[in-house]
Design a protein around this motif. Structure first.
Motif, PDB file in Angstrom:
ATOM      1  N   LYS A 122      10.755  -7.987 -42.669  1.00  0.00           N
ATOM      2  CA  LYS A 122      11.292  -7.250 -41.525  1.00  0.00           C
ATOM      3  C   LYS A 122      10.264  -7.023 -40.420  1.00  0.00           C
ATOM      4  O   LYS A 122      10.614  -6.944 -39.245  1.00  0.00           O
ATOM      5  N   THR A 123       9.008  -6.871 -40.795  1.00  0.00           N
ATOM      6  CA  THR A 123       7.987  -6.449 -39.846  1.00  0.00           C
ATOM      7  C   THR A 123       6.701  -7.234 -40.024  1.00  0.00           C
ATOM      8  O   THR A 123       6.350  -7.636 -41.132  1.00  0.00           O
ATOM      9  N   ARG A 124       5.985  -7.431 -38.910  1.00  0.00           N
ATOM     10  CA  ARG A 124       4.682  -8.103 -38.933  1.00  0.00           C
ATOM     11  C   ARG A 124       3.756  -7.387 -37.956  1.00  0.00           C
ATOM     12  O   ARG A 124       4.037  -7.325 -36.761  1.00  0.00           O
ATOM     13  N   GLN A 125       2.670  -6.830 -38.472  1.00  0.00           N
ATOM     14  CA  GLN A 125       1.717  -6.113 -37.628  1.00  0.00           C
ATOM     15  C   GLN A 125       0.306  -6.588 -37.941  1.00  0.00           C
ATOM     16  O   GLN A 125      -0.090  -6.664 -39.104  1.00  0.00           O
ATOM     17  N   PHE A 126      -0.443  -6.881 -36.885  1.00  0.00           N
ATOM     18  CA  PHE A 126      -1.797  -7.418 -37.042  1.00  0.00           C
ATOM     19  C   PHE A 126      -2.799  -6.476 -36.387  1.00  0.00           C
ATOM     20  O   PHE A 126      -2.578  -5.990 -35.279  1.00  0.00           O
ATOM     21  N   TYR A 127      -3.912  -6.238 -37.087  1.00  0.00           N
ATOM     22  CA  TYR A 127      -4.937  -5.326 -36.583  1.00  0.00           C
ATOM     23  C   TYR A 127      -6.312  -5.987 -36.656  1.00  0.00           C
ATOM     24  O   TYR A 127      -6.699  -6.493 -37.710  1.00  0.00           O
ATOM     25  N   GLU A 128      -7.019  -5.948 -35.558  1.00  0.00           N
ATOM     26  CA  GLU A 128      -8.376  -6.504 -35.489  1.00  0.00           C
ATOM     27  C   GLU A 128      -9.348  -5.325 -35.493  1.00  0.00           C
ATOM     28  O   GLU A 128      -9.856  -4.904 -34.462  1.00  0.00           O
ATOM     29  N   LYS A 129      -9.589  -4.769 -36.686  1.00  0.00           N
ATOM     30  CA  LYS A 129     -10.401  -3.559 -36.796  1.00  0.00           C
ATOM     31  C   LYS A 129     -10.815  -3.337 -38.242  1.00  0.00           C
ATOM     32  O   LYS A 129     -10.306  -3.982 -39.161  1.00  0.00           O
ATOM     33  N   GLU A 130     -11.713  -2.392 -38.428  1.00  0.00           N
ATOM     34  CA  GLU A 130     -12.112  -1.953 -39.751  1.00  0.00           C
ATOM     35  C   GLU A 130     -11.278  -0.728 -40.122  1.00  0.00           C
ATOM     36  O   GLU A 130     -11.124   0.189 -39.315  1.00  0.00           O
ATOM     37  N   PHE A 131     -10.726  -0.716 -41.331  1.00  0.00           N
ATOM     38  CA  PHE A 131      -9.841   0.357 -41.774  1.00  0.00           C
ATOM     39  C   PHE A 131     -10.551   1.343 -42.693  1.00  0.00           C
ATOM     40  O   PHE A 131     -11.303   0.937 -43.584  1.00  0.00           O
ATOM     41  N   THR A 132     -10.235   2.620 -42.494  1.00  0.00           N
ATOM     42  CA  THR A 132     -10.621   3.635 -43.474  1.00  0.00           C
ATOM     43  C   THR A 132      -9.512   3.699 -44.519  1.00  0.00           C
ATOM     44  O   THR A 132      -8.419   3.141 -44.323  1.00  0.00           O
ATOM     45  N   GLU A 133      -9.766   4.404 -45.604  1.00  0.00           N
ATOM     46  CA  GLU A 133      -8.748   4.541 -46.648  1.00  0.00           C
ATOM     47  C   GLU A 133      -7.502   5.238 -46.101  1.00  0.00           C
ATOM     48  O   GLU A 133      -6.369   4.822 -46.362  1.00  0.00           O
ATOM     49  N   THR A 134      -7.707   6.292 -45.335  1.00  0.00           N
ATOM     50  CA  THR A 134      -6.591   7.052 -44.768  1.00  0.00           C
ATOM     51  C   THR A 134      -5.778   6.207 -43.791  1.00  0.00           C
ATOM     52  O   THR A 134      -4.538   6.247 -43.800  1.00  0.00           O
ATOM     53  N   GLU A 135      -6.453   5.431 -42.966  1.00  0.00           N
ATOM     54  CA  GLU A 135      -5.765   4.576 -41.990  1.00  0.00           C
ATOM     55  C   GLU A 135      -4.922   3.519 -42.678  1.00  0.00           C
ATOM     56  O   GLU A 135      -3.810   3.214 -42.230  1.00  0.00           O
ATOM     57  N   LEU A 136      -5.433   2.966 -43.760  1.00  0.00           N
ATOM     58  CA  LEU A 136      -4.676   1.962 -44.512  1.00  0.00           C
ATOM     59  C   LEU A 136      -3.382   2.555 -45.064  1.00  0.00           C
ATOM     60  O   LEU A 136      -2.301   1.964 -44.936  1.00  0.00           O
ATOM     61  N   LYS A 137      -3.494   3.721 -45.692  1.00  0.00           N
ATOM     62  CA  LYS A 137      -2.317   4.373 -46.270  1.00  0.00           C
ATOM     63  C   LYS A 137      -1.288   4.709 -45.194  1.00  0.00           C
ATOM     64  O   LYS A 137      -0.084   4.493 -45.373  1.00  0.00           O
ATOM     65  N   LYS A 138      -1.761   5.217 -44.071  1.00  0.00           N
ATOM     66  CA  LYS A 138      -0.866   5.611 -42.986  1.00  0.00           C
ATOM     67  C   LYS A 138      -0.174   4.398 -42.372  1.00  0.00           C
ATOM     68  O   LYS A 138       1.035   4.431 -42.097  1.00  0.00           O
ATOM     69  N   THR A 139      -0.927   3.323 -42.176  1.00  0.00           N
ATOM     70  CA  THR A 139      -0.355   2.114 -41.581  1.00  0.00           C
ATOM     71  C   THR A 139       0.701   1.507 -42.495  1.00  0.00           C
ATOM     72  O   THR A 139       1.771   1.094 -42.036  1.00  0.00           O
TER      73      THR A 139
END
Length: 201
Positions: free
Chosen positions: A170-187
């Motif tokens: 259904k969805t495709r999202q691309f991120y060019e960045k470094e993720f924290t643990e919290t950011e990964l869970k939220k995304t």
């Protein structure tokens, strides 16, 4: 400021002390088995361990990846593009392992796609995976044309790593960045929430 590595311009360096540590290894005293059956048993066990570690890292084409996503039904894939020589990539790898463990019973798969040269698979990537005890699925991208695979993954991708693709049917999202643990869970949460809304709509 976060360090970003550009794949389009960066040459593969020869020294990678920053991600490999000091390279020292503890030498254990050898265990001598006087019983032939014990020697055979130990050889079998060591072979199984070696095979498992080596089988964990495979070459992957984008066609393979697309097929995996297509056949994934309701699975959401978190696909991280990284390399053993990329310090920010190495720093965020534990966050992807935590995400994987937190979603073991859910339709979520974490795939780690290394952009190391495929010639480095045996001598560098596999030892790296073993050293860092990475349990997620690890692949080395097997694509000859760098610019082509960059555009195929996401047309807006500059080629910098770390980069992560969140994708399902259904969805495709691309991120060019470094993720924290919290950011990964939220995304991941927001992506699945968006997919549910689209399904209902």
């Amino acid at each position: 400021m976060m360090s970003i590595i550009l794949l389009k311009t960066l040459k593969h360096p020869t020294g990678r002390a920053e991600v490999q540590g000091d390279g020292s290894q503890k030498q254990n005293n050898p265990i001598i088995f006087h019983c032939p059956s014990m020697r055979i048993f130990s050889i079998i066990i060591l072979s199984i361990i070696t095979f498992s570690a080596h089988a964990q890292v495979k070459l992957l084409t984008l066609d393979d990846l697309d097929e995996r996503i297509t056949n994934g039904k309701d699975t959401t894939y978190v696909i991280n593009f990284w390399a053993t020589w990329c310090s920010p990539c190495v720093a965020e790898l534990p966050n992807f392992e935590k995400l994987r463990l937190a979603n073991l019973t859910k339709p979520v798969k974490v795939l780690l796609v290394s952009l190391d040269f495929k010639s480095k698979l045996q001598k560098e990537v596999i030892p790296f995976v073993e050293q860092h005890k990475i349990n997620a699925e690890v692949f080395v991208l097997n694509e000859p044309d760098q610019q082509q695979y960059i555009e195929r993954i996401d047309k807006k991708w500059s080629g910098a790593i770390p980069a992560t693709l969140f994708v399902n049917k259904k969805t495709r999202q691309f991120y060019e960045k470094e993720f924290t643990e919290t950011e990964l869970k939220k995304t991941l949460f927001n992506l699945n929430k968006s997919s549910i809304r689209r399904k209902k709509g």
